[in-house]
Write a protein that holds these residues in place. Structure first.
Motif, PDB file in Angstrom:
ATOM      1  N   GLY A  16      12.024   6.117  -5.803  1.00  0.00           N
ATOM      2  CA  GLY A  16      10.864   5.281  -6.167  1.00  0.00           C
ATOM      3  C   GLY A  16      10.881   3.895  -6.466  1.00  0.00           C
ATOM      4  N   MET A  17      12.173   3.416  -7.077  1.00  0.00           N
ATOM      5  CA  MET A  17      12.366   2.097  -7.264  1.00  0.00           C
ATOM      6  C   MET A  17      12.605   1.380  -5.574  1.00  0.00           C
ATOM      7  SD  MET A  17      11.908   1.526 -10.231  1.00  0.00           S
ATOM      8  CE  MET A  17      12.728   0.546 -11.355  1.00  0.00           C
ATOM      9  N   PHE A  18      13.695   2.211  -4.917  1.00  0.00           N
ATOM     10  CA  PHE A  18      13.852   1.742  -3.659  1.00  0.00           C
ATOM     11  C   PHE A  18      12.656   1.748  -2.585  1.00  0.00           C
ATOM     12  CE2 PHE A  18      14.910   3.621   0.641  1.00  0.00           C
ATOM     13  CZ  PHE A  18      15.471   2.468   1.093  1.00  0.00           C
ATOM     14  N   THR A  21      10.818  -1.566  -3.525  1.00  0.00           N
ATOM     15  CA  THR A  21      11.262  -2.884  -2.910  1.00  0.00           C
ATOM     16  C   THR A  21      11.479  -2.640  -1.515  1.00  0.00           C
ATOM     17  OG1 THR A  21      13.448  -1.973  -3.226  1.00  0.00           O
ATOM     18  CG2 THR A  21      12.441  -3.382  -5.005  1.00  0.00           C
ATOM     19  N   LEU A  22      11.607  -1.738  -0.909  1.00  0.00           N
ATOM     20  CA  LEU A  22      11.542  -1.392   0.613  1.00  0.00           C
ATOM     21  C   LEU A  22      10.305  -1.958   1.163  1.00  0.00           C
ATOM     22  CD1 LEU A  22      13.081  -0.267   3.209  1.00  0.00           C
ATOM     23  CD2 LEU A  22      11.844   1.696   2.713  1.00  0.00           C
ATOM     24  N   ASP A  23       9.413  -1.520   0.390  1.00  0.00           N
ATOM     25  CA  ASP A  23       8.210  -1.672   1.158  1.00  0.00           C
ATOM     26  C   ASP A  23       7.571  -3.441   1.069  1.00  0.00           C
ATOM     27  OD1 ASP A  23       6.898   0.592   2.172  1.00  0.00           O
ATOM     28  OD2 ASP A  23       5.150   0.049   1.290  1.00  0.00           O
ATOM     29  N   VAL A 146      17.451  -5.300   1.184  1.00  0.00           N
ATOM     30  CA  VAL A 146      18.689  -5.315   2.010  1.00  0.00           C
ATOM     31  C   VAL A 146      18.086  -4.561   3.351  1.00  0.00           C
ATOM     32  CG1 VAL A 146      20.798  -4.621   2.904  1.00  0.00           C
ATOM     33  CG2 VAL A 146      20.681  -5.618   0.827  1.00  0.00           C
ATOM     34  N   LEU A 147      17.602  -3.503   3.213  1.00  0.00           N
ATOM     35  CA  LEU A 147      17.056  -2.877   4.494  1.00  0.00           C
ATOM     36  C   LEU A 147      15.672  -3.063   4.984  1.00  0.00           C
ATOM     37  CD1 LEU A 147      18.569   0.676   3.581  1.00  0.00           C
ATOM     38  CD2 LEU A 147      19.602  -0.862   4.722  1.00  0.00           C
ATOM     39  N   GLY A 148      14.601  -3.499   3.864  1.00  0.00           N
ATOM     40  CA  GLY A 148      13.432  -3.752   4.465  1.00  0.00           C
ATOM     41  C   GLY A 148      13.113  -4.634   5.473  1.00  0.00           C
ATOM     42  N   TRP A 166       4.636   4.594   7.354  1.00  0.00           N
ATOM     43  CA  TRP A 166       4.975   6.019   7.619  1.00  0.00           C
ATOM     44  C   TRP A 166       6.443   6.229   7.435  1.00  0.00           C
ATOM     45  CZ3 TRP A 166       1.617   6.354  12.664  1.00  0.00           C
ATOM     46  CH2 TRP A 166       0.141   6.529  12.240  1.00  0.00           C
ATOM     47  N   ILE A 167       7.407   5.112   7.537  1.00  0.00           N
ATOM     48  CA  ILE A 167       8.821   5.310   7.452  1.00  0.00           C
ATOM     49  C   ILE A 167       8.963   5.779   5.930  1.00  0.00           C
ATOM     50  CG2 ILE A 167       9.300   2.886   6.489  1.00  0.00           C
ATOM     51  CD1 ILE A 167      11.585   5.013   8.774  1.00  0.00           C
ATOM     52  N   ASN A 168       7.984   5.507   4.933  1.00  0.00           N
ATOM     53  CA  ASN A 168       8.297   5.892   3.707  1.00  0.00           C
ATOM     54  C   ASN A 168       8.199   7.614   3.597  1.00  0.00           C
ATOM     55  OD1 ASN A 168       8.016   3.261   2.931  1.00  0.00           O
ATOM     56  ND2 ASN A 168       5.800   3.339   2.592  1.00  0.00           N
ATOM     57  N   ILE A 169       7.622   8.011   4.404  1.00  0.00           N
ATOM     58  CA  ILE A 169       7.388   9.683   4.089  1.00  0.00           C
ATOM     59  C   ILE A 169       8.645  10.403   3.896  1.00  0.00           C
ATOM     60  CG2 ILE A 169       6.483  11.687   5.355  1.00  0.00           C
ATOM     61  CD1 ILE A 169       4.191   9.908   6.616  1.00  0.00           C
TER      62      ILE A 169
END
Length: 455
Positions: A16-18, A21-23, A146-148, A166-169
């Motif tokens: 969830g934390m990832f 921050t990714l979003d 880093v990845l976002g 949609w990459i979150n799915i």
């Protein structure tokens, strides 16, 4: 089996934390594309970030309290489902308003995740293993920034902007499966403390008004009527909140807790950490684009320096908490962060890029030392029945720091950059100075507290 379960708890909570921050990193990269896709303006599309933050900060304490009462895993699982629905809706958006409202829903899902993630770890993982667990959590938080930008840039290059949501799915599906597995194997401690709904509503309105005034201030300046009106609403709601809390049987923010140095110092530290970290993302792109004239992909690579340092050293720091203690590790982190930003106050347009890269990495290393120890200190300073609220307070204060420092940085840069490169550099140095001074103040307070054995 127990070790495997503990690892799954850590990575499930970290998902969830990832995601949150990714979003953020992905949406920042996609703003120009979204402006073109909806034939809109950058000011309109910026609300996809602003309303996400407003929804997150104004509801995170509520979900922390609900998690303490009904079960953190239940709230966390619900947060993954809300984030899933919101991500689908963002990807299907056909208008700016639909996208912005879907992002607000995503912010509510993020609040449910961030308010309970640390509490799940502190309640389910043995004390002797929590340092390493919080280190892994810090690493996952650092991995998002880093990845976002990299994932966002790749998806925008080879496909539709809709895939940045949609990459979150797949991550959400992993989190849901992890929650299902964990629920069958651990017994959560719940409490019977009634939820202070009136206080929570006052707090949500107070947070919303404060962040709204900050958001509008960065666009229109302090003397705008909309800024003054929002700030006056903040004062009114704050007074109402404090008045209610003084007589409430179950206050949201126990004033006795806020008198403890073991709690208030780490809270002050996470506020300054959140704010100064945001400058590490905001200022370098201005410098690299306007002064050095680098390409976007080059700017993105250089901007990975700080989160890379955070990710690497979070993992190292987490393993040292039991040996060094939280106080010492937080001081080490503050030394690195303060030193790097102090040098950046002397930044010149003629500097080699290597200087900037190394200083940002050193700052990230300091943040990596600080964050796991900070999380551990805050959670350990709170009683078991308010673990969710304590975790929510930490994340809320960090997000407030990000919003306030971002507004200050924007004011410095826009105030000086209208002249020439010399003016822009003055604004950049002013923003670095603001961050360095606040870091120094917190460092002195921590040093005094540590020597006085107050935490």
């Amino acid at each position: 089996m127990e070790k495997r379960t503990n690892q799954l708890i850590i990575f499930t909570a970290g998902t969830g934390m990832f995601l949150s921050t990714l979003d953020t990193g992905i949406i920042n990269v996609a703003l120009p594309t979204l402006v073109r896709a909806f034939d809109s303006s950058i000011s309109m599309m910026t609300w996809t970030i602003t309303l996400y933050t407003l929804a997150l900060v104004s509801t995170i304490i509520i979900f922390g309290r609900i998690g303490d009462k009904l079960g953190r895993l239940r709230v966390y699982t619900s947060g993954l489902i809300v984030f899933f629905i919101a991500s689908i809706a963002c990807g299907l958006a056909i208008s700016p308003i639909m996208l912005i409202l879907s992002r607000a829903l995503q912010g509510i899902g993020a609040a449910m995740l961030q308010s309970t993630a640390a509490a799940i770890i502190s309640a389910a993982i043995p004390k002797k293993e929590q340092g390493a667990a919080f280190g892994t959590l810090g690493m996952l938080i650092g991995l998002g920034p880093v990845l976002g930008p990299a994932i966002g840039g790749l998806l925008l290059s080879i496909g539709s902007w809709r895939w940045i949501f949609w990459i979150n799915i797949p991550f959400i599906i992993f989190g849901l499966l992890g929650c299902r597995y964990i629920t069958k194997r651990i017994q959560e401690t719940k409490n019977s403390i009634p939820i202070n709904w009136t206080g929570n509503i006052f707090f949500a309105l107070t947070s919303f008004a404060l962040l709204w005034s900050i958001s509008v201030f960065s666009e229109k300046g302090f003397w705008s009527m909309s800024v003054i009106g929002a700030f006056l609403c903040f004062i009114v709601f704050l007074l109402g909140f404090l008045g209610w809390e003084r007589k409430a049987a179950q206050p949201i923010l126990d004033l006795k807790q806020w008198k403890k140095s073991a709690f208030i110092l780490p809270i002050a530290g996470i506020f300054v950490l959140g704010g100064s970290t945001s400058l590490g993302f905001i200022i370098p792109p201005y410098f690299l684009e306007e002064v050095i004239h680098l390409l976007p992909w080059q700017i993105g690579l250089i901007n990975l320096s700080a989160p890379l340092g955070l990710m690497v050293f979070s993992n190292i720091s987490g393993g040292l908490i039991n040996k060094k203690g939280t106080g010492r590790l937080m001081i080490y982190g503050l030394v690195l962060m303060t030193s790097s930003y102090t040098v950046l106050t002397m930044m010149q347009s003629s500097w080699p890029l290597f200087y900037l890269i190394m200083l940002l990495f050193v700052f990230g290393a300091g943040a990596g030392n600080f964050m796991p120890a900070n999380t551990s200190a805050i959670m350990n300073a709170a009683s078991e029945e308010i673990q969710g609220v304590s975790g929510a307070i930490q994340r809320m204060v960090q997000n407030l720091g990000i919003a306030i420092y971002a507004a200050v940085a924007s004011a410095f840069i826009s105030g000086y950059s209208e002249t020439d490169i010399t003016g822009l550099m003055s604004g950049i140095r002013g923003a670095w100075t603001f961050a360095a001074v606040t870091l120094l103040i917190v460092f002195i307070a921590f040093l005094y507290g540590y020597r006085s054995r107050k935490y």
